[in-house]
Design an enzyme around this catalytic site. Structure first.
Site, PDB file in Angstrom:
ATOM      1  N   CYS A 115      -0.123 -19.595 -10.377  1.00 35.16           N
ATOM      2  CA  CYS A 115      -1.012 -18.793  -9.141  1.00 35.16           C
ATOM      3  C   CYS A 115      -1.956 -20.407  -8.751  1.00 35.16           C
ATOM      4  O   CYS A 115      -2.592 -20.631  -7.432  1.00 35.16           O
ATOM      5  CB  CYS A 115      -2.854 -17.675  -9.295  1.00 35.16           C
ATOM      6  SG  CYS A 115      -1.827 -16.554  -9.880  1.00 35.16           S
ATOM      7  N   HIS A 255      -9.071 -17.482  -5.483  1.00 37.73           N
ATOM      8  CA  HIS A 255      -7.748 -17.085  -6.087  1.00 37.73           C
ATOM      9  C   HIS A 255      -7.833 -15.188  -5.960  1.00 37.73           C
ATOM     10  O   HIS A 255      -8.856 -14.773  -6.517  1.00 37.73           O
ATOM     11  CB  HIS A 255      -7.311 -17.465  -7.218  1.00 37.73           C
ATOM     12  CG  HIS A 255      -6.071 -16.737  -7.556  1.00 37.73           C
ATOM     13  ND1 HIS A 255      -4.702 -16.151  -6.752  1.00 37.73           N
ATOM     14  CD2 HIS A 255      -5.382 -16.079  -8.872  1.00 37.73           C
ATOM     15  CE1 HIS A 255      -3.891 -16.274  -7.128  1.00 37.73           C
ATOM     16  NE2 HIS A 255      -3.985 -15.716  -8.289  1.00 37.73           N
ATOM     17  N   ASN A 285      -2.320 -10.102  -4.763  1.00 37.58           N
ATOM     18  CA  ASN A 285      -2.234 -12.011  -5.543  1.00 37.58           C
ATOM     19  C   ASN A 285      -0.719 -11.917  -5.159  1.00 37.58           C
ATOM     20  O   ASN A 285       0.460 -11.891  -5.985  1.00 37.58           O
ATOM     21  CB  ASN A 285      -1.960 -11.143  -7.079  1.00 37.58           C
ATOM     22  CG  ASN A 285      -2.063 -12.541  -7.810  1.00 37.58           C
ATOM     23  OD1 ASN A 285      -2.009 -14.037  -7.035  1.00 37.58           O
ATOM     24  ND2 ASN A 285      -2.277 -12.387  -8.806  1.00 37.58           N
TER      25      ASN A 285
HETATM   26  N1  COA Z   1      -1.670   2.391 -12.515  1.00 32.77           N
HETATM   27  C1  COA Z   1      -2.168   3.756 -13.807  1.00 32.77           C
HETATM   28  N2  COA Z   1      -2.041   3.663 -14.599  1.00 32.77           N
HETATM   29  C2  COA Z   1      -2.224   2.150 -15.283  1.00 32.77           C
HETATM   30  C3  COA Z   1      -1.755   1.198 -14.656  1.00 32.77           C
HETATM   31  C4  COA Z   1      -1.053   1.555 -12.575  1.00 32.77           C
HETATM   32  N3  COA Z   1      -0.920   0.585 -12.113  1.00 32.77           N
HETATM   33  N4  COA Z   1      -1.732   0.122 -14.532  1.00 32.77           N
HETATM   34  C5  COA Z   1      -2.089   0.429 -16.000  1.00 32.77           C
HETATM   35  N5  COA Z   1      -2.462   1.372 -15.801  1.00 32.77           N
HETATM   36  C6  COA Z   1      -2.913   2.022 -17.570  1.00 32.77           C
HETATM   37  C7  COA Z   1      -2.544   1.264 -18.747  1.00 32.77           C
HETATM   38  O1  COA Z   1      -1.395   1.493 -19.060  1.00 32.77           O
HETATM   39  C8  COA Z   1      -3.657   1.816 -19.541  1.00 32.77           C
HETATM   40  O2  COA Z   1      -3.528   3.524 -19.962  1.00 32.77           O
HETATM   41  P1  COA Z   1      -3.705   3.687 -21.264  1.00 32.77           P
HETATM   42  O3  COA Z   1      -5.462   3.362 -21.634  1.00 32.77           O
HETATM   43  O4  COA Z   1      -3.321   5.351 -21.321  1.00 32.77           O
HETATM   44  O5  COA Z   1      -3.155   2.883 -22.719  1.00 32.77           O
HETATM   45  C9  COA Z   1      -4.894   2.035 -18.818  1.00 32.77           C
HETATM   46  O6  COA Z   1      -4.722   2.303 -17.639  1.00 32.77           O
HETATM   47  C10 COA Z   1      -5.579   0.842 -18.752  1.00 32.77           C
HETATM   48  O7  COA Z   1      -4.853  -0.052 -18.630  1.00 32.77           O
HETATM   49  P2  COA Z   1      -5.405  -1.774 -18.863  1.00 32.77           P
HETATM   50  O8  COA Z   1      -4.706  -3.183 -18.762  1.00 32.77           O
HETATM   51  O9  COA Z   1      -6.727  -1.751 -20.263  1.00 32.77           O
HETATM   52  O10 COA Z   1      -6.523  -1.829 -17.676  1.00 32.77           O
HETATM   53  P3  COA Z   1      -7.552  -3.315 -16.942  1.00 32.77           P
HETATM   54  O11 COA Z   1      -8.589  -2.282 -17.013  1.00 32.77           O
HETATM   55  O12 COA Z   1      -7.470  -4.224 -17.459  1.00 32.77           O
HETATM   56  O13 COA Z   1      -6.208  -3.308 -15.539  1.00 32.77           O
HETATM   57  C11 COA Z   1      -5.640  -5.144 -14.789  1.00 32.77           C
HETATM   58  C12 COA Z   1      -5.299  -3.284 -15.683  1.00 32.77           C
HETATM   59  C13 COA Z   1      -3.860  -5.747 -14.990  1.00 32.77           C
HETATM   60  C14 COA Z   1      -5.872  -4.688 -12.974  1.00 32.77           C
HETATM   61  C15 COA Z   1      -6.554  -5.715 -15.216  1.00 32.77           C
HETATM   62  O14 COA Z   1      -6.483  -6.214 -16.140  1.00 32.77           O
HETATM   63  C16 COA Z   1      -6.260  -7.477 -14.451  1.00 32.77           C
HETATM   64  O15 COA Z   1      -6.364  -7.660 -13.404  1.00 32.77           O
HETATM   65  N6  COA Z   1      -6.147  -8.742 -15.238  1.00 32.77           N
HETATM   66  C17 COA Z   1      -6.177  -9.971 -14.713  1.00 32.77           C
HETATM   67  C18 COA Z   1      -4.620  -9.976 -13.233  1.00 32.77           C
HETATM   68  C19 COA Z   1      -4.357 -10.888 -13.171  1.00 32.77           C
HETATM   69  O16 COA Z   1      -5.292 -11.336 -12.537  1.00 32.77           O
HETATM   70  N7  COA Z   1      -3.459 -11.717 -12.936  1.00 32.77           N
HETATM   71  C20 COA Z   1      -3.346 -12.647 -12.645  1.00 32.77           C
HETATM   72  C21 COA Z   1      -3.963 -14.014 -12.845  1.00 32.77           C
HETATM   73  S1  COA Z   1      -3.570 -15.474 -11.681  1.00 32.77           S
END
Ligand code: COA
Length: 330
Positions: A115, A255, A285
């Site tokens: 990214c 970003h 994103n």
């Molecule tokens: N809808 C509903 N539930 C979802 C889901 C969705 N789209 N995606 C994940 N979940 C669930 C998971 O399965 C998990 O369930 P569980 O507790 O039963 O296992 C729960 O939500 C929490 O998941 P988690 O991964 O801990 O959530 P989070 O708060 O970390 O949010 C992201 C997930 C991906 C939004 C977050 O981690 C994030 O934005 N990370 C950075 C990603 C990023 O920016 N990447 C690019 C970098 S350039």
């Protein structure tokens, strides 16, 4: 001193809008979950045959930026495209954009930095201007992430979108322009975010997929924790390098990955959110395209005036991250 000055910006996104409600019909998710955890409400998805391939979007954004700049494609010396979703492995997206623009004099190549591709590309082009090997450069971020999205994976498919943004740089000796770009990488964390196709030869990846085709994979939780300090630290160092403080910043353009990452970075830097530009609710994103799209929209919304300090900050797969301090020129 010669600097690269931004004299034109442009952007484009595909026609098709995919809302969170639409995604509720594709994977087990809800508008409420996506909005609360990411800030994203909808994203744009490319369609075949609509001029929405990575290179086609790159050309559209470039034409808008060139139009604003008054510089013609024939006068470009360099085209650098940041992308992780080229139309094909080779030729580069930059060469396809060069062909479509008729920029016959330009040297054209892609930069792959997750990214962070746009800021890496900006740095390469700006350095070529500073060292005198180039006068006019086109810097593009263009992505069709929908092509590598696993539409069965709710943890990633809700995050991504397609689009392109571009800037035109020209050499100038005024005190404005790109003051500097600071870049960092850490390959030790490559496996927090990756993708691969049939050509992939990384043994650790091959072991996990048993020969099946697969798409983008991400450890969102760990990425989140890496992203916040990396972004905040490099942004602060970039400002300090120029003796600037957060109060000097007119607009920070990060970003556009996740509103919670952006808010956490702003909080660490003690920058109020009204000085932070976000449009991820509309586009999700878009990887290398996110900063140039946001920059173009911010400028066209009248948020930037000549002399304003703009801070661009990025983070992505690699890991890669970086910050540019720009004294706005248009
Ligand atoms: N809808 C509903 N539930 C979802 C889901 C969705 N789209 N995606 C994940 N979940 C669930 C998971 O399965 C998990 O369930 P569980 O507790 O039963 O296992 C729960 O939500 C929490 O998941 P988690 O991964 O801990 O959530 P989070 O708060 O970390 O949010 C992201 C997930 C991906 C939004 C977050 O981690 C994030 O934005 N990370 C950075 C990603 C990023 O920016 N990447 C690019 C970098 S350039």
């Amino acid at each position: 001193m010669t600097r690269g000055r931004i004299v034109g910006t442009g952007s484009t996104t595909p026609m098709r809008v995919l809302t969170n409600k639409d995604l509720e019909k594709i994977v087990d998710t809800t508008d409420e979950w996506i909005t609360r955890r990411t800030g994203i409400k909808e994203r744009r998805i490319s369609s075949d045959g609509q001029g929405e391939n990575t290179s086609e979007m790159g050309t559209k954004a470039s034409l808008k930026a060139l139009d604003m700049s008054g510089i013609s494609p024939e006068d470009l010396d360099m085209i650098v495209v940041g992308t992780v979703t080229p139309d094909c492995q080779f030729p580069s997206v930059a060469c396809l954009v060069q062909k479509d623009l008729g920029a016959g004099k330009a040297v054209a190549f892609d930069v792959s930095a997750g990214c962070s591709g746009f800021l890496y590309a900006l740095s390469v082009a700006d350095n070529a201007i500073v060292t005198g090997s180039c006068r006019n450069a086109l810097v593009v971020g263009a992505e069709r992430l929908s092509a590598i999205t696993n539409w069965d994976d709710r943890t990633t498919c809700v995050l991504l979108g397609d689009g392109s943004g571009a800037v035109v740089l020209t050499a100038g000796t005024e005190d404005d322009g790109i003051l500097s770009t600071h870049l960092q990488s850490d390959g030790n964390f490559w496996n927090l975010l990756y993708t691969a196709d049939a050509t992939c030869k990384i043994p650790e990846i091959l072991d996990t997929v048993e020969g099946k085709p697969f798409y983008l994979k991400m450890d969102g939780n760990r990425l989140f924790k890496k992203a916040v300090p990396c972004l905040a630290n490099i942004a602060v160092s970039a400002l300090e390098h120029h003796g600037l403080s957060r109060d000097d910043v007119k607009l920070m353009i990060p970003h556009q990955a996740n509103i919670r990452i952006i808010q956490a970075v702003a909080e660490r830097m003690l920058i109020p959110m009204d000085k932070v530009y976000t449009n991820l609710h509309k586009y999700g994103n878009t990887s290398s395209a996110s900063i140039p799209i946001a920059l173009d929209e911010a400028y066209r919304e009248g948020l930037l005036e000549p002399g304003d300090y703009v801070l661009l900050v990025t983070f992505g797969a690699g890991l890669t991250w970086g910050a540019s301090v720009v004294k706005w020129s248009i």
